[in-house]
Design a protein around this motif. Sequence first.
Motif, PDB file in Angstrom:
ATOM      1  N   GLU A  85       1.303   4.163  -2.931  1.00  0.00           N
ATOM      2  CA  GLU A  85       1.091   5.581  -2.642  1.00  0.00           C
ATOM      3  C   GLU A  85       2.284   6.413  -3.112  1.00  0.00           C
ATOM      4  O   GLU A  85       2.122   7.445  -3.756  1.00  0.00           O
ATOM      5  CB  GLU A  85       0.951   5.759  -1.130  1.00  0.00           C
ATOM      6  N   ALA A  94     -13.828  -3.669  -7.194  1.00  0.00           N
ATOM      7  CA  ALA A  94     -12.903  -3.844  -8.322  1.00  0.00           C
ATOM      8  C   ALA A  94     -13.673  -4.211  -9.590  1.00  0.00           C
ATOM      9  O   ALA A  94     -14.683  -4.898  -9.542  1.00  0.00           O
ATOM     10  CB  ALA A  94     -11.880  -4.930  -8.005  1.00  0.00           C
ATOM     11  N   PHE A 147      -8.710  -4.328  -0.610  1.00  0.00           N
ATOM     12  CA  PHE A 147      -8.667  -3.419  -1.758  1.00  0.00           C
ATOM     13  C   PHE A 147      -9.489  -3.921  -2.947  1.00  0.00           C
ATOM     14  O   PHE A 147      -9.650  -3.225  -3.932  1.00  0.00           O
ATOM     15  CB  PHE A 147      -7.225  -3.185  -2.194  1.00  0.00           C
ATOM     16  N   ALA A 148      -9.998  -5.152  -2.850  1.00  0.00           N
ATOM     17  CA  ALA A 148     -10.724  -5.726  -3.994  1.00  0.00           C
ATOM     18  C   ALA A 148     -12.152  -5.211  -4.078  1.00  0.00           C
ATOM     19  O   ALA A 148     -12.800  -5.328  -5.120  1.00  0.00           O
ATOM     20  CB  ALA A 148     -10.720  -7.243  -3.905  1.00  0.00           C
ATOM     21  N   GLU A 149     -12.656  -4.632  -2.988  1.00  0.00           N
ATOM     22  CA  GLU A 149     -14.044  -4.183  -2.986  1.00  0.00           C
ATOM     23  C   GLU A 149     -14.285  -3.171  -4.099  1.00  0.00           C
ATOM     24  O   GLU A 149     -13.560  -2.190  -4.240  1.00  0.00           O
ATOM     25  CB  GLU A 149     -14.400  -3.568  -1.628  1.00  0.00           C
ATOM     26  N   PRO A 158       0.816  -1.224   0.000  1.00  0.00           N
ATOM     27  CA  PRO A 158       0.000   0.000   0.000  1.00  0.00           C
ATOM     28  C   PRO A 158       0.850   1.275   0.000  1.00  0.00           C
ATOM     29  O   PRO A 158       0.502   2.255  -0.656  1.00  0.00           O
ATOM     30  CB  PRO A 158      -0.819  -0.113   1.295  1.00  0.00           C
ATOM     31  N   GLN A 193      -4.312   5.187  -9.481  1.00  0.00           N
ATOM     32  CA  GLN A 193      -5.445   5.996  -8.999  1.00  0.00           C
ATOM     33  C   GLN A 193      -6.013   5.561  -7.639  1.00  0.00           C
ATOM     34  O   GLN A 193      -7.176   5.211  -7.506  1.00  0.00           O
ATOM     35  CB  GLN A 193      -6.592   5.983 -10.019  1.00  0.00           C
ATOM     36  N   GLY A 194      -5.132   5.582  -6.630  1.00  0.00           N
ATOM     37  CA  GLY A 194      -5.628   5.333  -5.283  1.00  0.00           C
ATOM     38  C   GLY A 194      -5.785   3.867  -4.918  1.00  0.00           C
ATOM     39  O   GLY A 194      -5.990   3.535  -3.766  1.00  0.00           O
ATOM     40  N   ARG A 195      -5.755   2.983  -5.902  1.00  0.00           N
ATOM     41  CA  ARG A 195      -5.824   1.547  -5.627  1.00  0.00           C
ATOM     42  C   ARG A 195      -4.428   0.951  -5.782  1.00  0.00           C
ATOM     43  O   ARG A 195      -3.755   1.226  -6.770  1.00  0.00           O
ATOM     44  CB  ARG A 195      -6.717   0.874  -6.676  1.00  0.00           C
ATOM     45  N   CYS A 213      -3.723  -2.000  -6.558  1.00  0.00           N
ATOM     46  CA  CYS A 213      -3.789  -3.266  -7.299  1.00  0.00           C
ATOM     47  C   CYS A 213      -2.797  -3.344  -8.465  1.00  0.00           C
ATOM     48  O   CYS A 213      -2.232  -4.415  -8.726  1.00  0.00           O
ATOM     49  CB  CYS A 213      -5.209  -3.510  -7.790  1.00  0.00           C
ATOM     50  N   CYS A 221       0.578  -3.872  -6.954  1.00  0.00           N
ATOM     51  CA  CYS A 221       0.581  -5.212  -6.368  1.00  0.00           C
ATOM     52  C   CYS A 221       0.813  -6.265  -7.464  1.00  0.00           C
ATOM     53  O   CYS A 221       1.635  -7.166  -7.302  1.00  0.00           O
ATOM     54  CB  CYS A 221      -0.746  -5.453  -5.660  1.00  0.00           C
TER      55      CYS A 221
END
Lengths: 301, 64
Positions: free
Chosen positions: A119, A227, A223-225, A115, A125-127, A129, A132
């Motif tokens: 950042e 997606a 973080f998948a919510e 995370p 854009q804030g995710r 993913c 990752c």
Amino acid sequence: MKASVHMRQHKLALCRDHYLEWIPEQTERFIKKYEMFRREERVLVAVSGGKDSLSLWDILHRLGYQADGLYIGLGIDGGVGYSDESHRLSEKFASENGLRLHVVDVAKEYGQPIPILAEMSHRGQGRPCAVCGLAKRHIMNRIARDLGYDVLATGHNLDDEAAVLFGNTLQWSGNFLRRQSPALRESPGLARKVKPLCRFYEREMAAYALLRGIEYIYEECPFAEGATSIYYKELLNRLETDKPGSKLIFYLRFLEARETGLFAPAPEEAANLHPCPNCGQPTSTDDLCSFCRMIEKLKTV
Amino acid sequence: MTVKLILRDKEFEVRPGMTLLSSLEKINIIPEAVLATRDGEMILEDEILKDGQVVKLISVISGG
Ligand SMILES: [Zn+2]
């Protein structure tokens, strides 16, 4: 015995015992069909602690393949200790089955957890993913090569593949469509990559883990919510409910179309890859690959 | 006279006598996205749910 699982796309209902035999048998069939690996080769399974990767490891082990695990500690907490719990479950599965698990902790090796890396690098854009995914691909590939594995196996199921395919088709991303495959041959700097579960529905893999008694992380990555991939899966599952077999046909017909050259590369492409001067993995720029560039930039902040 | 269906921290109630499939449609849950268990055993979509039964739903969809 009473049927436990009904697979409408195959018009097949199986009881628990037969289901637990059928899934590994089918997996073996796909490993051979797509020429993924042979019994004397060493397989590195990317293990997340989820139902798919732990089931994959279980199946390969049962089939008698030499399969070790790789767990990548992403440092994601989300108030539910997501990474800690998935690490614990991966270790538990390994020790209960006498299997070898390699662990790479992103924060320890690269200075920051995912995370924070995301950042600091201002990607996605804030995710986190995108970062990752980039980090996981890089690390999986590095470990497979450094430790001399012949092939890297991931637990992608048909729903994962169909959702990616759907997204790439909406955009007609030729580059991605061409590379989406159950098995990608090794190339300079890149390990061979295979997806032995790519023809099983996600629901079938959950049923396998449940019936086999595999303890996996049920909580979703925080973080998948919301997606896009989950939204596509939902759309495809609505279609599947109305027309059983739609997901399977969408994916299989795509593989056939790709085999017969529907997505042939533009002639000047393909050759333009160079090894990254830092890590040796291929990149389309003359300089560092995007992962090394990201890590390099962080050192200067 | 109810059948209870539980998904994560949500509880739904439907009338008995419907199949699992119809019950899921009634509460707007995509059947492909869940597995259903009763008393720890998996049940099929054509099973008719009876009064007082509790069905635990397991979400099968994950991101990535
Ligand atoms: Zn590099």
